[in-house]
Design a protein around this motif. Structure first.
Motif, mmCIF file in Angstrom:
data_model
loop_
_atom_site.group_PDB
_atom_site.id
_atom_site.type_symbol
_atom_site.label_atom_id
_atom_site.label_comp_id
_atom_site.label_asym_id
_atom_site.label_seq_id
_atom_site.Cartn_x
_atom_site.Cartn_y
_atom_site.Cartn_z
ATOM 1 N N MET A 1 0.837 -1.195 0.000
ATOM 2 C CA MET A 1 0.000 0.000 0.000
ATOM 3 C C MET A 1 0.877 1.252 0.000
ATOM 4 N N ILE A 2 0.563 2.179 -0.883
ATOM 5 C CA ILE A 2 1.257 3.464 -0.930
ATOM 6 C C ILE A 2 0.237 4.571 -0.692
ATOM 7 N N LYS A 3 0.586 5.479 0.201
ATOM 8 C CA LYS A 3 -0.264 6.640 0.470
ATOM 9 C C LYS A 3 0.578 7.897 0.275
ATOM 10 N N ILE A 4 0.095 8.806 -0.554
ATOM 11 C CA ILE A 4 0.845 10.021 -0.872
ATOM 12 C C ILE A 4 0.370 11.170 0.005
ATOM 13 N N HIS A 5 1.332 11.894 0.555
ATOM 14 C CA HIS A 5 1.046 13.130 1.278
ATOM 15 C C HIS A 5 1.634 14.269 0.448
ATOM 16 N N ALA A 6 0.774 14.989 -0.250
ATOM 17 C CA ALA A 6 1.222 16.008 -1.200
ATOM 18 C C ALA A 6 1.865 17.192 -0.492
ATOM 19 N N ALA A 7 2.803 17.818 -1.189
ATOM 20 C CA ALA A 7 3.535 18.953 -0.616
ATOM 21 C C ALA A 7 2.597 20.059 -0.138
ATOM 22 N N HIS A 8 1.532 20.324 -0.899
ATOM 23 C CA HIS A 8 0.643 21.433 -0.540
ATOM 24 C C HIS A 8 -0.213 21.124 0.686
ATOM 25 N N GLN A 9 -0.201 19.870 1.160
ATOM 26 C CA GLN A 9 -0.952 19.496 2.348
ATOM 27 C C GLN A 9 -0.137 19.667 3.632
ATOM 28 N N ARG A 10 1.115 20.062 3.500
ATOM 29 C CA ARG A 10 1.954 20.226 4.682
ATOM 30 C C ARG A 10 1.542 21.453 5.490
ATOM 31 N N GLY A 11 1.870 21.427 6.782
ATOM 32 C CA GLY A 11 1.700 22.620 7.592
ATOM 33 C C GLY A 11 2.714 23.671 7.191
ATOM 34 N N THR A 12 2.432 24.924 7.489
ATOM 35 C CA THR A 12 3.333 26.017 7.111
ATOM 36 C C THR A 12 3.524 27.001 8.259
ATOM 37 N N PHE A 13 4.638 27.696 8.203
ATOM 38 C CA PHE A 13 4.919 28.792 9.143
ATOM 39 C C PHE A 13 5.805 29.792 8.426
ATOM 40 N N ARG A 14 5.529 31.089 8.636
ATOM 41 C CA ARG A 14 6.350 32.142 8.036
ATOM 42 C C ARG A 14 6.546 33.274 9.030
ATOM 43 N N ASN A 15 7.756 33.801 9.043
ATOM 44 C CA ASN A 15 8.021 35.074 9.725
ATOM 45 C C ASN A 15 9.028 35.847 8.872
ATOM 46 N N ASP A 16 9.702 36.825 9.455
ATOM 47 C CA ASP A 16 10.558 37.686 8.634
ATOM 48 C C ASP A 16 11.853 37.019 8.177
ATOM 49 N N TRP A 17 12.212 35.861 8.774
ATOM 50 C CA TRP A 17 13.448 35.199 8.341
ATOM 51 C C TRP A 17 13.260 33.722 7.999
ATOM 52 N N LEU A 18 12.070 33.171 8.217
ATOM 53 C CA LEU A 18 11.855 31.738 8.037
ATOM 54 C C LEU A 18 10.580 31.447 7.255
ATOM 55 N N GLU A 19 10.685 30.524 6.289
ATOM 56 C CA GLU A 19 9.518 29.892 5.670
ATOM 57 C C GLU A 19 9.698 28.395 5.866
ATOM 58 N N ALA A 20 8.743 27.768 6.569
ATOM 59 C CA ALA A 20 8.887 26.369 6.947
ATOM 60 C C ALA A 20 7.665 25.567 6.522
#
Length: 231
Positions: A1-20
């Protein structure tokens, strides 16, 4: 069984020096279906602005690995380690009973990008340690290069868990990996696009693989991946 977790489904965080981007729960990102996968408890992709980074902060009872992709990371910790790592290097911080460290963009002019993951260790409150290993480009092209394992085999970093972690640059030549019975795998696409058992994936995508005996990876151009062989 393969299950894909797409990049756009990831959690995100941004501030003035970091995009995660968070493949699993991290910080304020909560997702009951993305809490961990076996002993892989965190997998983040961080883009750090020049002069930015994570100032001194503590960890305990976790094994932290960073995989630089662009620019360089400067690591410092309270037990005396100081290292600057860039593409081809992999570092392992075994936090054990407790360690305080910083992880900064080593440059005030060039952005930095890396993938970082955390592993749940088999034993608690061990002695903290830090190690860096360089893996030459040719060791990853069209093959799986072992970068971390429980026994440090094949020149890999030694990690306190029943896990094998590989890096590979996959091209038109098929790369295969056989999973032992009862084992499962997580594959993270670092960059590029490829097919895994016939499923197309791109940068930032992840794959859960269970109840499979063979994984087959192939790319029409070039793709860099991380493969975690897990309990």
């Amino acid at each position: 069984m393969i299950k894909i977790h797409a990049a756009h489904q990831r959690g995100t965080f941004r501030n003035d020096w970091l995009e995660a981007f968070f493949s699993f729960e991290f910080g304020t990102y909560r997702n009951e279906y993305r809490r961990c996968y076996s002993d892989l408890i965190v997998l983040n992709e961080d883009f750090v602005a020049p002069g930015g980074g994570f100032g001194p902060h503590p960890h305990d009872n976790v094994e932290v690995m960073s995989y630089p992709l662009e620019g360089a990371i400067e690591h410092r910790d309270h037990i005396g380690n100081c290292a600057t790592i860039s593409y081809g290097d992999v570092h392992l911080m075994r936090a054990g009973s407790g360690i305080v460290h910083s992880e900064m963009n080593a440059s005030r002019e060039i952005p930095e990008r890396h993938v970082q993951w955390w592993i749940r260790p088999a034993h608690r409150d061990t002695t903290p340690s830090y190690a860096v290993r360089h893996f030459a480009l040719e060791t990853k092209i069209d093959r799986l290069c072992l970068i971390a394992s429980a026994n440090g085999s094949e020149g890999s970093l030694e990690i306190d868990q029943d896990i094998r972690i590989y890096a590979s640059i996959v091209g038109p030549r098929k790369v295969t990996y056989r999973l032992d019975n009862g084992r499962r795998a997580y594959i993270h696409v670092v960059k590029g696009s490829l097919d895994i058992n016939g499923e197309r994936l791109s940068t930032g995508d992840g794959v859960h693989a269970e109840q499979l005996s063979l994984l087959s990876l192939i790319s029409k151009s070039s793709a860099e991946v991380l493969l975690f062989d897990l309990r």
